[in-house]
Enzyme design. Sequence first.
Site, mmCIF file in Angstrom:
data_model
loop_
_atom_site.group_PDB
_atom_site.id
_atom_site.type_symbol
_atom_site.label_atom_id
_atom_site.label_comp_id
_atom_site.label_asym_id
_atom_site.label_seq_id
_atom_site.Cartn_x
_atom_site.Cartn_y
_atom_site.Cartn_z
ATOM 1 N N ARG A 151 0.827 -1.218 0.000
ATOM 2 C CA ARG A 151 0.000 0.000 0.000
ATOM 3 C C ARG A 151 0.858 1.263 0.000
ATOM 4 O O ARG A 151 0.582 2.215 -0.741
ATOM 5 C CB ARG A 151 -0.903 0.017 1.227
ATOM 6 N N ILE A 152 1.890 1.283 0.864
ATOM 7 C CA ILE A 152 2.689 2.508 0.992
ATOM 8 C C ILE A 152 3.558 2.709 -0.249
ATOM 9 O O ILE A 152 3.661 3.832 -0.777
ATOM 10 C CB ILE A 152 3.542 2.456 2.278
ATOM 11 N N ASP A 258 14.035 7.408 8.448
ATOM 12 C CA ASP A 258 13.039 7.674 9.490
ATOM 13 C C ASP A 258 13.079 6.563 10.535
ATOM 14 O O ASP A 258 12.523 6.720 11.619
ATOM 15 C CB ASP A 258 11.640 7.759 8.866
ATOM 16 N N GLU A 263 16.084 1.536 18.093
ATOM 17 C CA GLU A 263 15.342 2.787 18.332
ATOM 18 C C GLU A 263 15.078 2.956 19.823
ATOM 19 O O GLU A 263 14.574 2.028 20.452
ATOM 20 C CB GLU A 263 14.024 2.776 17.545
ATOM 21 N N HIS A 281 11.297 8.111 13.498
ATOM 22 C CA HIS A 281 10.207 7.152 13.219
ATOM 23 C C HIS A 281 8.844 7.862 13.333
ATOM 24 O O HIS A 281 7.971 7.446 14.110
ATOM 25 C CB HIS A 281 10.275 5.952 14.170
ATOM 26 N N ALA A 284 4.426 7.763 10.252
ATOM 27 C CA ALA A 284 2.989 7.520 10.450
ATOM 28 C C ALA A 284 2.340 8.583 11.330
ATOM 29 O O ALA A 284 1.133 8.568 11.524
ATOM 30 C CB ALA A 284 2.801 6.149 11.102
HETATM 31 C C1 MLT Z 1 3.727 1.313 11.643
HETATM 32 O O1 MLT Z 1 4.225 0.187 11.647
HETATM 33 O O2 MLT Z 1 2.511 1.488 11.592
HETATM 34 C C2 MLT Z 1 4.581 2.527 11.730
HETATM 35 O O3 MLT Z 1 5.916 2.220 11.522
HETATM 36 C C3 MLT Z 1 4.387 3.253 13.007
HETATM 37 C C4 MLT Z 1 4.566 2.366 14.197
HETATM 38 O O4 MLT Z 1 5.381 1.455 14.201
HETATM 39 O O5 MLT Z 1 3.858 2.556 15.182
#
Ligand code: MLT
Length: 323
Positions: A151-152, A258, A263, A281, A284
């Site tokens: 999708r992305i 990102d 992390e 990160h 989203a």
């Molecule tokens: C996701 O997996 O939806 C994004 O990377 C954001 C997150 O990990 O919360």
Amino acid sequence: MGDVLVSEAVAGREMDALKSSFDVTYEPELFNNPQRLKEILPDYRALIVRNQTQVNAELIAAGRHLLVIGRAGVGLDNVDHEAASDAGIVVTFAPEQNSISVAELALGLMLSLARMIPAADRSTKSGGWDRKRFTGTELFGKTLGIVGLGRIGFLTAMRARAFGMDVLVHDAHVNPDAFTVAETRATLVGLAELLKRSDFVSVHVPETPDTINLFNDERFALMKPTALFINTSRGKVVDEDALVRALRDRKIAGAALDVRATEPPDAGPLAEMDNVILTPHVAAFTEEGQARVVTCVCRDVAAVLRGDSARNYFNFARPRRSA
Ligand code: MLT
């Protein structure tokens, strides 16, 4: 016994609605204390997490009364969904609710790299007015290589087309006659060819045993010395030492990350490089994307607790066991 344990920051209108209908324990820092999480989890029927709670087999075994795990996001690399399935627990997630936000950040990072926006900002704010140094490149007419046409990747490709870019795609799971290929007018190629031909490479794959360290010395060596590399997917997909070598040896021209292998990351050479853009990160993290994600996960968790089916389930819609 409580109903829902929330171990990370998942807030918004639908979380408030969940709290008014169920007994919700909201501890947004609990992911930092896995021992306590394991101790209290047996008292709950649902667990809601983002990506920092490690929902491994041991934690799942501790959740004796768990019916549902809600992942507020798309990546399931921190949830052992096979262990959840074996235990009869539904795993719900937000498969597409933040996709637009991530695609928009990928484009934002491409533009930021191509036009050196963060470096120009730093220089101007410290008194500089160096126009020649900040001569960038256009996206128009360049080739974007998208690794992963989910999708992305698809939404990123569509936006890149609007900028007049040519799009190459590598995705072993996509057929040449898929609508996503037709719609983006992309050319499906092997990974080596994509890396050799692309001016920008944007990564959109999940973290799996096959994708860990996908971008290593060998792969960076295939890329153009002018290429710009963008990763908004998962940090472990990139061997960061190899990326540092590729940037230092001018095998590629710049990178925007990102997501990181660890992390939050330790300070390291990437943070010192002017041709590297780092963000924490946040792909989203938009008001709209988060509102959709929180709505999706809270509604599905509530549905399962009421005995209904989840809409966005990763394994099965209803639990295979009772609390
Ligand atoms: C996701 O997996 O939806 C994004 O990377 C954001 C997150 O990990 O919360």
